[in-house]
Scaffold this active site. Structure first.
Site, PDB file in Angstrom:
ATOM      1  N   LYS A 171       0.702  -1.429   0.062  1.00  0.00           N
ATOM      2  CA  LYS A 171       0.041   0.004   0.076  1.00  0.00           C
ATOM      3  C   LYS A 171       0.891   1.502   0.050  1.00  0.00           C
ATOM      4  CE  LYS A 171      -4.360  -1.652   0.114  1.00  0.00           C
ATOM      5  NZ  LYS A 171      -5.332  -1.210  -0.977  1.00  0.00           N
ATOM      6  N   ASP A 200       0.103  -0.577  -4.843  1.00  0.00           N
ATOM      7  CA  ASP A 200      -1.320   0.244  -4.860  1.00  0.00           C
ATOM      8  C   ASP A 200      -1.193   1.482  -4.332  1.00  0.00           C
ATOM      9  OD1 ASP A 200      -4.221   0.420  -5.025  1.00  0.00           O
ATOM     10  OD2 ASP A 200      -4.536  -1.140  -3.472  1.00  0.00           O
ATOM     11  N   GLU A 226      -1.327  -0.445  -9.118  1.00  0.00           N
ATOM     12  CA  GLU A 226      -2.762  -0.492  -8.991  1.00  0.00           C
ATOM     13  C   GLU A 226      -3.195   0.964  -8.596  1.00  0.00           C
ATOM     14  OE1 GLU A 226      -4.247  -3.902  -6.888  1.00  0.00           O
ATOM     15  OE2 GLU A 226      -5.723  -2.756  -5.982  1.00  0.00           O
ATOM     16  N   GLU A 252     -11.413  -1.614  -9.092  1.00  0.00           N
ATOM     17  CA  GLU A 252     -12.180  -2.211  -7.920  1.00  0.00           C
ATOM     18  C   GLU A 252     -13.335  -1.055  -7.692  1.00  0.00           C
ATOM     19  OE1 GLU A 252      -8.461  -1.591  -5.424  1.00  0.00           O
ATOM     20  OE2 GLU A 252      -9.921  -0.782  -3.965  1.00  0.00           O
ATOM     21  N   ASP A 275     -14.446  -6.131  -8.343  1.00  0.00           N
ATOM     22  CA  ASP A 275     -14.710  -6.927  -7.059  1.00  0.00           C
ATOM     23  C   ASP A 275     -16.187  -7.380  -7.029  1.00  0.00           C
ATOM     24  OD1 ASP A 275     -13.765  -6.060  -3.626  1.00  0.00           O
ATOM     25  OD2 ASP A 275     -15.533  -6.953  -3.996  1.00  0.00           O
ATOM     26  N   HIS A 302     -10.761  -8.223  -7.527  1.00  0.00           N
ATOM     27  CA  HIS A 302     -10.235  -7.575  -6.182  1.00  0.00           C
ATOM     28  C   HIS A 302     -10.876  -8.204  -5.224  1.00  0.00           C
ATOM     29  CE1 HIS A 302     -11.179  -4.368  -3.137  1.00  0.00           C
ATOM     30  NE2 HIS A 302     -10.007  -3.896  -3.297  1.00  0.00           N
ATOM     31  N   GLU A 335      -6.321 -12.248  -4.459  1.00  0.00           N
ATOM     32  CA  GLU A 335      -5.909 -11.074  -3.120  1.00  0.00           C
ATOM     33  C   GLU A 335      -6.304 -12.061  -1.975  1.00  0.00           C
ATOM     34  OE1 GLU A 335      -7.657  -7.315  -3.707  1.00  0.00           O
ATOM     35  OE2 GLU A 335      -6.119  -6.455  -2.390  1.00  0.00           O
TER      36      GLU A 335
HETATM   37 CA    CA Z   1      -6.755  -1.678  -4.347  1.00  0.00          CA
END
Ligand code: CA
Length: 381
Positions: A171, A200, A226, A252, A275, A302, A335
């Site tokens: 992240k 991401d 991402e 997502e 997602d 996702h 994921e």
């Molecule tokens: Ca993400």
């Protein structure tokens, strides 16, 4: 067979230790689950994805007030018909966000029912399994302070490595300089190890900063970058793909085949990430897979929801065709978020297990899960 009732379970649990992604602090876990009940004793489970900052009550109200009247009394095996009924009857106030998440929950539950009815895993009903196992990647590296946590995050990378992960998603989006420092420290910690990284930023930056970050990380051999820019900036995605070397991923926060059409037609993505708990469920996931495939784009769902969303994701992953066929073709990955979440391992009798770096795709009927009802009561909002 007819649908006779929907039971909505809204779950919440405060986190002992709040954590941040680039868009804010996550202080509680929440989930909106739906149980679709039929007159033949079969019921199915679905989930509306509640992202970290989203109140789970929104999708619950949509399911209760807008969708319930559209599906109660219908044949649960008419999945495609019901998807279009729900989408069309909410179109003028829906198409995105929590409305689509609510549709997703019911759609996933209908696939669960269909699988149980036929005594087959959902992937069989989707056309069969292209793969029986999937490599999970560790999503993590959230922040406890915000910035200046490179050393702690490098330790986290080693922890994931020791748990058996060879794919990890970091992240970022906490300031480009801080992001670069984090990646350098993680890169040092993992030097010589067989690990691939993704990043991401959760659309933290405008184009100039997103490009600066991507260029600074050019040497990392990233599997993907991402959500480099906000989902509305389709041209920005196209620019990232043109100017950076690593694959660009996103989706997502996009919904339905109609939403993905714009991203795919513009050439915005190397990897599409619907997602299933918000794009419109397994049905929409299937539409998006076909559309992406036609554009030469990989789909990697996702998933950040509960064990229900994870189970749905596994079933679709089994049924995604290999995008670019070859002897050593890249396959979709799962994921596997590593942050604290009480509605994953404890929610079902069959939580995800990673063995030797792989997750087997369940071949039990439907989604292949049995819900622990005591947990539903314990965390009822
Ligand atoms: Ca993400």
């Amino acid at each position: 067979m007819k649908i006779v009732d929907l039971k909505i379970h809204t779950l919440k649990s405060p986190l002992a230790e709040p954590f941040a992604f680039s868009q804010g602090w996550v202080r509680q876990r929440s989930a909106t689950l739906v149980e679709v009940i039929t007159d033949e004793g079969l019921s199915g489970w679905g989930e509306a994805f509640a992202q970290g900052l989203e109140p789970p009550e929104i999708a619950a109200v949509v399911i209760d007030k807008a969708l319930r009247p559209l599906v109660v009394g219908a044949d649960p095996l008419d999945i495609e018909v019901l998807w279009h009924r729900m989408y069309q009857m909410t179109r003028d106030y829906g198409r995105k966000g929590s409305i689509l998440a609510a549709i997703s929950a019911i759609d996933i539950a209908l696939w669960d029912i269909a699988g149980k009815f036929h005594g087959q895993p959902v992937y069989k009903l989707l056309g069969g399994a292209f793969r029986t196992r999937v490599q999970p990647y560790a999503t993590g590296f959230y922040r406890l302070q915000g910035q200046g946590e490179a050393d702690r995050l490098a330790d986290e990378a080693l922890r994931h490595l020791n748990s058996g992960f060879s794919l990890m998603k970091v992240k970022l989006g906490f300031g480009v300089d801080d992001d670069i420092a984090v990646m350098q420290r993680i890169g040092q910690a993992l030097q010589g190890k067989a690990v691939s990284l993704m990043i991401d930023t959760n659309h933290a930056y405008g184009r100039a900063e997103a490009l600066r970050l991507g260029r600074a990380l050019d040497g990392f051999g990233l599997r993907w970058y991402e959500e480099p820019v906000v989902p509305e900036d389709v041209d920005g995605y196209v620019e990232m793909r043109a100017k950076l070397t690593m694959p660009i991923a996103g989706g997502e926060n996009e919904h339905s085949l109609f939403g993905f059409r714009h991203l795919l037609a513009a050439g915005a993505l190397d990897i599409a990430q619907p997602d299933l708990g918000s794009c419109g469920g397994i049905s929409a996931g299937r539409h998006i897979v076909a559309l992406a495939h036609a554009h030469g784009v990989q789909v990697n769902p996702h998933v950040w929801g509960s064990a229900v969303a994870q189970a749905a994701s596994l079933q679709l992953i089994a049924a995604i065709p290999t995008t670019h066929h070859s002897l050593f073709a890249q396959q979709p990955v799962l994921e596997y978020d590593q942050s604290a979440h009480p509605f994953r391992r404890q929610l079902v009798a069959q939580p995800i297990e990673m063995i030797d770096g792989w997750v087997q795709i369940p071949d039990r009927p439907g989604l292949g899960i049995e819900i622990n009802r005591e947990l539903l009561q314990a965390y009822a909002a």
